[in-house]
Motif scaffolding. Sequence first.
Motif, PDB file in Angstrom:
ATOM      1  N   ARG A  43       5.302   2.152   3.313  1.00 48.45           N
ATOM      2  CA  ARG A  43       4.460   1.874   2.151  1.00 48.45           C
ATOM      3  C   ARG A  43       5.039   2.522   0.898  1.00 48.45           C
ATOM      4  NH1 ARG A  43       0.843   4.010  -1.105  1.00 48.45           N
ATOM      5  NH2 ARG A  43       1.077   6.076  -0.204  1.00 48.45           N
ATOM      6  N   GLN A  46       8.180   0.713  -0.299  1.00 48.61           N
ATOM      7  CA  GLN A  46       7.845  -0.553  -0.942  1.00 48.61           C
ATOM      8  C   GLN A  46       7.264  -0.347  -2.335  1.00 48.61           C
ATOM      9  OE1 GLN A  46       5.885  -3.587   1.649  1.00 48.61           O
ATOM     10  NE2 GLN A  46       6.095  -1.992   3.203  1.00 48.61           N
ATOM     11  N   GLU A  49      10.203   0.310  -4.592  1.00 45.27           N
ATOM     12  CA  GLU A  49      11.069  -0.853  -4.768  1.00 45.27           C
ATOM     13  C   GLU A  49      10.382  -2.023  -5.461  1.00 45.27           C
ATOM     14  OE1 GLU A  49      12.267  -1.427  -0.724  1.00 45.27           O
ATOM     15  OE2 GLU A  49      13.804   0.124  -0.835  1.00 45.27           O
ATOM     16  N   PRO A  55       2.032  -3.527  -0.852  1.00 47.73           N
ATOM     17  CA  PRO A  55       2.946  -3.275   0.278  1.00 47.73           C
ATOM     18  C   PRO A  55       2.477  -3.972   1.557  1.00 47.73           C
ATOM     19  CG  PRO A  55       2.313  -1.220  -0.780  1.00 47.73           C
ATOM     20  CD  PRO A  55       1.440  -2.297  -1.355  1.00 47.73           C
ATOM     21  N   TYR A  56       3.439  -4.434   2.322  1.00 54.67           N
ATOM     22  CA  TYR A  56       3.151  -4.983   3.644  1.00 54.67           C
ATOM     23  C   TYR A  56       2.877  -3.834   4.596  1.00 54.67           C
ATOM     24  CZ  TYR A  56       5.320  -9.201   1.772  1.00 54.67           C
ATOM     25  OH  TYR A  56       5.630 -10.281   1.001  1.00 54.67           O
ATOM     26  N   ASP A  76      14.766   3.570   4.921  1.00 54.16           N
ATOM     27  CA  ASP A  76      14.396   2.775   3.738  1.00 54.16           C
ATOM     28  C   ASP A  76      13.870   3.666   2.619  1.00 54.16           C
ATOM     29  OD1 ASP A  76      15.135   0.403   4.951  1.00 54.16           O
ATOM     30  OD2 ASP A  76      13.086  -0.255   5.365  1.00 54.16           O
TER      31      ASP A  76
END
Length: 105
Positions: A43, A46, A49, A55-56, A76
């Motif tokens: 989360r 995301q 970014e 967020p997914y 990530d």
Amino acid sequence: MLDTTPLNIAVDRFADRLRAAPQSRLRRGAAAEGLAAARELARRAQLIEAPDREPYVMPDAGLFTVGDQLAVAGRDLALALETASSAELDEAVREVNEAATRAFA
């Protein structure tokens, strides 16, 4: 460029413990704690970014994949944090270490 090595070390240590844990330990909460940590790391990455997108949520892929999910989410976030403040990195490392402590307490 921020050195994200402490985050990578903390994530790898936790992920390795999850991968090596017996099924009984994973079922007693270690996997749930690992998944929660992975979801939070994903989360945060995301949001860095793509701050204008919701967020997914990382799916629950099962007890035996949570270590890998954590490792991917941690990498990530480490990449996303390379240009962030050291405070954000310190917070991420602290959260991973606290989750690992809860998972294996």
